[in-house]
Scaffold this motif. Structure first.
Motif, PDB file in Angstrom:
ATOM      1  N   THR A   1       0.826  -1.217   0.000  1.00 24.69           N
ATOM      2  CA  THR A   1       0.000   0.000   0.000  1.00 24.69           C
ATOM      3  C   THR A   1       0.859   1.266   0.000  1.00 24.69           C
ATOM      4  N   ASP A   2       1.998   1.253   0.687  1.00 23.71           N
ATOM      5  CA  ASP A   2       2.900   2.416   0.651  1.00 23.71           C
ATOM      6  C   ASP A   2       3.433   2.659  -0.764  1.00 23.71           C
ATOM      7  N   ARG A   3       3.841   1.585  -1.416  1.00 29.28           N
ATOM      8  CA  ARG A   3       4.424   1.740  -2.761  1.00 29.28           C
ATOM      9  C   ARG A   3       3.371   2.098  -3.796  1.00 29.28           C
ATOM     10  N   THR A   4       2.173   1.560  -3.691  1.00 25.12           N
ATOM     11  CA  THR A   4       1.132   1.920  -4.660  1.00 25.12           C
ATOM     12  C   THR A   4       0.629   3.336  -4.410  1.00 25.12           C
ATOM     13  N   THR A   5       0.621   3.767  -3.166  1.00 24.23           N
ATOM     14  CA  THR A   5       0.257   5.158  -2.873  1.00 24.23           C
ATOM     15  C   THR A   5       1.278   6.098  -3.516  1.00 24.23           C
ATOM     16  N   ALA A   6       2.550   5.772  -3.371  1.00 19.74           N
ATOM     17  CA  ALA A   6       3.599   6.603  -3.968  1.00 19.74           C
ATOM     18  C   ALA A   6       3.488   6.618  -5.494  1.00 19.74           C
ATOM     19  N   ALA A   7       3.161   5.482  -6.081  1.00 18.25           N
ATOM     20  CA  ALA A   7       3.106   5.383  -7.546  1.00 18.25           C
ATOM     21  C   ALA A   7       1.822   5.960  -8.142  1.00 18.25           C
ATOM     22  N   PHE A   8       0.671   5.731  -7.470  1.00 21.76           N
ATOM     23  CA  PHE A   8      -0.622   6.071  -8.068  1.00 21.76           C
ATOM     24  C   PHE A   8      -1.380   7.167  -7.328  1.00 21.76           C
ATOM     25  N   GLY A   9      -0.877   7.568  -6.161  1.00 22.88           N
ATOM     26  CA  GLY A   9      -1.569   8.596  -5.396  1.00 22.88           C
ATOM     27  C   GLY A   9      -2.634   8.058  -4.468  1.00 22.88           C
ATOM     28  N   HIS A  10      -2.868   6.766  -4.478  1.00 18.74           N
ATOM     29  CA  HIS A  10      -3.801   6.126  -3.546  1.00 18.74           C
ATOM     30  C   HIS A  10      -3.383   4.668  -3.364  1.00 18.74           C
ATOM     31  N   PRO A  11      -3.699   4.100  -2.214  1.00 21.08           N
ATOM     32  CA  PRO A  11      -3.239   2.731  -1.944  1.00 21.08           C
ATOM     33  C   PRO A  11      -4.024   1.675  -2.727  1.00 21.08           C
ATOM     34  N   VAL A  12      -3.313   0.667  -3.169  1.00 21.87           N
ATOM     35  CA  VAL A  12      -3.923  -0.522  -3.762  1.00 21.87           C
ATOM     36  C   VAL A  12      -3.434  -1.673  -2.898  1.00 21.87           C
ATOM     37  N   ASN A  13      -4.361  -2.323  -2.185  1.00 24.10           N
ATOM     38  CA  ASN A  13      -3.934  -3.375  -1.269  1.00 24.10           C
ATOM     39  C   ASN A  13      -3.877  -4.729  -1.973  1.00 24.10           C
ATOM     40  N   PRO A  14      -3.204  -5.712  -1.378  1.00 23.23           N
ATOM     41  CA  PRO A  14      -3.047  -7.022  -2.016  1.00 23.23           C
ATOM     42  C   PRO A  14      -4.381  -7.686  -2.371  1.00 23.23           C
ATOM     43  N   HIS A  15      -5.407  -7.522  -1.543  1.00 16.60           N
ATOM     44  CA  HIS A  15      -6.704  -8.118  -1.866  1.00 16.60           C
ATOM     45  C   HIS A  15      -7.290  -7.507  -3.140  1.00 16.60           C
ATOM     46  N   LEU A  16      -7.053  -6.217  -3.341  1.00 14.67           N
ATOM     47  CA  LEU A  16      -7.545  -5.579  -4.554  1.00 14.67           C
ATOM     48  C   LEU A  16      -6.834  -6.140  -5.779  1.00 14.67           C
ATOM     49  N   PHE A  17      -5.542  -6.445  -5.665  1.00 12.63           N
ATOM     50  CA  PHE A  17      -4.840  -7.075  -6.781  1.00 12.63           C
ATOM     51  C   PHE A  17      -5.477  -8.425  -7.115  1.00 12.63           C
ATOM     52  N   ARG A  18      -5.899  -9.168  -6.093  1.00 12.95           N
ATOM     53  CA  ARG A  18      -6.568 -10.452  -6.318  1.00 12.95           C
ATOM     54  C   ARG A  18      -7.893 -10.240  -7.045  1.00 12.95           C
ATOM     55  N   SER A  19      -8.630  -9.244  -6.628  1.00 10.61           N
ATOM     56  CA  SER A  19      -9.904  -8.924  -7.268  1.00 10.61           C
ATOM     57  C   SER A  19      -9.691  -8.492  -8.716  1.00 10.61           C
ATOM     58  N   ILE A  20      -8.673  -7.685  -8.946  1.00 14.44           N
ATOM     59  CA  ILE A  20      -8.352  -7.233 -10.296  1.00 14.44           C
ATOM     60  C   ILE A  20      -8.026  -8.433 -11.185  1.00 14.44           C
ATOM     61  N   ALA A  21      -7.247  -9.364 -10.685  1.00 17.52           N
ATOM     62  CA  ALA A  21      -6.879 -10.547 -11.468  1.00 17.52           C
ATOM     63  C   ALA A  21      -8.110 -11.372 -11.828  1.00 17.52           C
ATOM     64  N   ALA A  22      -8.962 -11.657 -10.853  1.00 13.50           N
ATOM     65  CA  ALA A  22     -10.165 -12.469 -11.116  1.00 13.50           C
ATOM     66  C   ALA A  22     -11.103 -11.753 -12.077  1.00 13.50           C
ATOM     67  N   THR A  23     -11.279 -10.476 -11.896  1.00 10.65           N
ATOM     68  CA  THR A  23     -12.179  -9.711 -12.757  1.00 10.65           C
ATOM     69  C   THR A  23     -11.626  -9.614 -14.173  1.00 10.65           C
ATOM     70  N   THR A  24     -10.326  -9.415 -14.296  1.00  9.56           N
ATOM     71  CA  THR A  24      -9.710  -9.343 -15.625  1.00  9.56           C
ATOM     72  C   THR A  24      -9.909 -10.640 -16.384  1.00  9.56           C
ATOM     73  N   ILE A  25      -9.718 -11.764 -15.712  1.00  8.91           N
ATOM     74  CA  ILE A  25      -9.938 -13.059 -16.361  1.00  8.91           C
ATOM     75  C   ILE A  25     -11.397 -13.191 -16.786  1.00  8.91           C
ATOM     76  N   ALA A  26     -12.328 -12.839 -15.902  1.00 10.80           N
ATOM     77  CA  ALA A  26     -13.753 -12.975 -16.207  1.00 10.80           C
ATOM     78  C   ALA A  26     -14.189 -12.081 -17.362  1.00 10.80           C
ATOM     79  N   VAL A  27     -13.641 -10.871 -17.436  1.00  8.18           N
ATOM     80  CA  VAL A  27     -14.034  -9.930 -18.493  1.00  8.18           C
ATOM     81  C   VAL A  27     -13.354 -10.277 -19.816  1.00  8.18           C
ATOM     82  N   SER A  28     -12.061 -10.584 -19.778  1.00 11.36           N
ATOM     83  CA  SER A  28     -11.321 -10.788 -21.030  1.00 11.36           C
ATOM     84  C   SER A  28     -11.480 -12.196 -21.601  1.00 11.36           C
ATOM     85  N   THR A  29     -11.639 -13.193 -20.735  1.00  2.11           N
ATOM     86  CA  THR A  29     -11.791 -14.579 -21.204  1.00  2.11           C
ATOM     87  C   THR A  29     -12.848 -15.289 -20.365  1.00  2.11           C
ATOM     88  N   PRO A  30     -14.128 -14.922 -20.533  1.00  5.42           N
ATOM     89  CA  PRO A  30     -15.175 -15.492 -19.678  1.00  5.42           C
ATOM     90  C   PRO A  30     -15.254 -17.016 -19.710  1.00  5.42           C
TER      91      PRO A  30
END
Length: 145
Positions: A58-87
């Protein structure tokens, strides 16, 4: 893993040189790293706990993007990306996240349905705007001044 089950998966080939360098050159420089088998060693001599990894991410993503992205959100992003791009391959997200059941992945991580609902809502609003706005404009013009 939260399930207390071992988790194993292949690492993409392009990451191999980076992991090999970390294991052979960087990790040995961390005091106490040779005393345990955790991949991520802390500077205090043990393995990095979940809370420490959470803070680093969260510290590094805040520095890079201006807001924190936590590890659980990365998991959600991965699952959602798979579902949207290759249902048709949505089961991959279950395996990637290490879940025993697909419904766990669907319930907590796959946001593809929410994305589709948001798109459907935006489309409905646009339809209303196109059909109602011209009629309202015509009524306003026909009123006597």
């Amino acid at each position: 893993m939260k399930s207390r089950q071992p988790f194993s998966m292949a690492i993409p080939q392009f990451l191999t040189p980076y992991i090999e360098r970390f294991l052979s050159e960087i990790r040995p420089q961390i005091p106490g790293a040779e005393e345990h088998h955790w991949l991520w060693a802390s500077s205090s001599g043990g393995g990095l706990c979940g809370q420490a990894i959470f803070k680093i991410v969260t510290d590094r993503t805040t520095a890079a993007f201006g807001h924190p992205v936590n590890p659980h959100l990365f998991r959600s992003i991965a699952a959602t990306t798979i579902a949207v791009s290759t249902p048709g391959q949505v089961r991959l997200s279950r395996d990637l996240l290490g879940h025993a059941r697909l419904d766990t992945t669907e319930r907590y991580y796959n946001l593809a349905g929410s994305i589709q609902a948001g798109q459907d809502y935006a489309n409905a609003l646009e339809t209303v705007r196109k059909t109602v706005a011209p009629k309202a404009g015509a009524r306003q013009r026909s009123r006597p001044q």
